[in-house]
Design an enzyme around this catalytic site. Sequence first.
Site, PDB file in Angstrom:
ATOM      1  N   HIS A 199     -18.319   0.609 -14.604  1.00 26.55           N
ATOM      2  CA  HIS A 199     -18.152   0.156 -13.210  1.00 26.55           C
ATOM      3  C   HIS A 199     -18.900   1.163 -12.338  1.00 26.55           C
ATOM      4  CE1 HIS A 199     -15.180  -2.914 -14.096  1.00 26.55           C
ATOM      5  NE2 HIS A 199     -14.506  -2.046 -14.817  1.00 26.55           N
ATOM      6  N   ASP A 211     -20.330  -3.698 -13.896  1.00 24.90           N
ATOM      7  CA  ASP A 211     -20.691  -4.204 -12.575  1.00 24.90           C
ATOM      8  C   ASP A 211     -21.274  -3.045 -11.784  1.00 24.90           C
ATOM      9  OD1 ASP A 211     -18.266  -2.940 -11.926  1.00 24.90           O
ATOM     10  OD2 ASP A 211     -17.246  -4.787 -11.386  1.00 24.90           O
TER      11      ASP A 211
HETATM   12  O1  9MR Z   1     -10.548  -7.437 -12.922  1.00 27.80           O
HETATM   13  C1  9MR Z   1      -9.181  -7.191 -13.093  1.00 27.80           C
HETATM   14  C2  9MR Z   1      -8.437  -7.574 -11.827  1.00 27.80           C
HETATM   15  O2  9MR Z   1      -8.464  -8.975 -11.640  1.00 27.80           O
HETATM   16  C3  9MR Z   1      -6.998  -7.102 -11.906  1.00 27.80           C
HETATM   17  O3  9MR Z   1      -6.363  -7.295 -10.656  1.00 27.80           O
HETATM   18  C4  9MR Z   1      -6.968  -5.625 -12.263  1.00 27.80           C
HETATM   19  C5  9MR Z   1      -5.551  -5.167 -12.385  1.00 27.80           C
HETATM   20  O4  9MR Z   1      -5.430  -3.929 -12.973  1.00 27.80           O
HETATM   21  O5  9MR Z   1      -7.651  -5.424 -13.489  1.00 27.80           O
HETATM   22  C6  9MR Z   1      -9.000  -5.726 -13.399  1.00 27.80           C
HETATM   23  O6  9MR Z   1      -9.669  -5.429 -14.593  1.00 27.80           O
HETATM   24  C7  9MR Z   1      -9.669  -4.064 -14.987  1.00 27.80           C
HETATM   25  C8  9MR Z   1      -9.701  -4.033 -16.480  1.00 27.80           C
HETATM   26  O7  9MR Z   1      -8.649  -4.780 -17.019  1.00 27.80           O
HETATM   27  C9  9MR Z   1      -9.636  -2.606 -17.000  1.00 27.80           C
HETATM   28  N1  9MR Z   1     -10.673  -1.783 -16.420  1.00 27.80           N
HETATM   29  C10 9MR Z   1     -10.794  -1.843 -14.968  1.00 27.80           C
HETATM   30  C11 9MR Z   1     -10.898  -3.293 -14.503  1.00 27.80           C
HETATM   31  C12 9MR Z   1     -11.126  -3.348 -13.005  1.00 27.80           C
HETATM   32  O8  9MR Z   1     -10.041  -2.805 -12.328  1.00 27.80           O
END
Ligand code: 9MR
Length: 474
Positions: A264, A295
């Site tokens: 990220h 991303d």
């Molecule tokens: O993209 C995910 C988002 O929709 C959720 O609200 C969030 C909750 O923790 O998690 C996001 O995905 C995460 C992933 O599971 C683990 N690494 C970080 C991602 C971005 O926060």
Amino acid sequence: MLETFDRTERDDVITRTFADHTPMPPPRRSRARKALVIGMASLLAAAGVTALAGTAQAASTLGAAAAEKGRYFGTAVAASHLGEAAYASTLDTEFNSVTPENEMKWDAVEPNRNSFSFGSADQIVSHAQSKGMKVRGHTLVWYSQLPGWVSGLGASDLRTAMNNHITQVMQHYKGKIHSWDVVNEAFQDGNSGARRSSPFQDKLGDGHIEEAFRTARSVDSAAKLCYNDYNTDGVNAKSNAVYNMVKDFKSRGVPIDCVGFQSHFNPNSPVPSDYRANLQRFADLGVDVQITELDIEGSGSAQAANYSTVVNACLAVSRCTGITVWGVTDKYSWRASGTPLLFDGNYNKKAAYTSTLAALGGSGGGGGGGGGDAACTVSYSRTNDWSDRFNGQVTVTAGSAAITDWTVTVTVSSPQKVSATWNGSPSWDSSGNVMTMKPSGNGSVAAGASTSFGFTVMKNGNSAAPAIGSCTAS
Ligand code: 9MR
């Protein structure tokens, strides 16, 4: 230092947790050319026009281009968007691996002890299988999105619950998952290299990670078992700590097959200059590496250049087996206000798409700046909108040579129905949702000239835009 942030705070989280301000690499393409292209895209977007392009040959896609390099190219997917025609068609066309964004997390699949609900995750897996895509499993043991009942358990019950969770979930998906994130984000940010406080860490200690991997292997010996984390993309205290854990696991025969680098990136946490070297040092331990949640905040040529840097790093490491971007479209990114993905909110290919495809060795994607010589391109606009229906118009424009025929598909989202068409000769698939439009006459369009067809869509409660396929021509 103990990290206590909540991931539901979205994009600000990573911004404030990583202090390596390595400068962004310079853009690789002409800024002036990109600015022009992006300016045109903005004008079209402002006019409500969606531009798409295609060639007479089968268009190259991210998935197909990656496959030619022996890798997969995936995306995070949300079950709730699969019914949106443009979302599904972009997903199905471009990607060959999916990761459920939230649907396989503990709170989703085991909200109450030993009571499993796989509905939404199954929906994604079935969709992927029906399209021949692979599936990454995300995630089995994570401190976040963890139901309260788990946090409340004592050590002995927690160990039993953790192993039962891994066993039940992996059993349910046995044979359907290429790689599992067995343990996610177990290390703190910052310079300590310490484990993150979590119910698992606090009650079971360091050994819970090893135990989770051993249990996972006993359930599904075919799935690759990964450790997955963020801010481990370059060489730093946190990635060193993960590295040492993986090295220890390999030396003692603890079953670990891969390490996921979430990737990220944003201006405060840019693509590190030692990204490739970091991937390589993990690969040298004898594990695969995967880019699991890519991303990159930004836009235009800078964002495009960063995407190619990431793709090139993966391609330079033979054990880098695939790349997953964390969403199909900017519209649904977890970064509420950002534009970090390859398709914009209208599913147009961005400059980042073009650079990613090019870095993968593909070509012909078009759109988003720099698509090359398309035989024809299409653009779409909604020309009228009423409460119960709307009119759409597709304009077909010939490239640098005249075309004598063309075909464009228009896919509407059920229960929408196309009730009328004009200036074209339509045919339909069995669902009635996919219209293949050809010219009603001989279809001759001079080089650079355009022709249009139109249609009325009955909304039946759904106002979504149709997905317009690439234009093919002979
Ligand atoms: O993209 C995910 C988002 O929709 C959720 O609200 C969030 C909750 O923790 O998690 C996001 O995905 C995460 C992933 O599971 C683990 N690494 C970080 C991602 C971005 O926060």
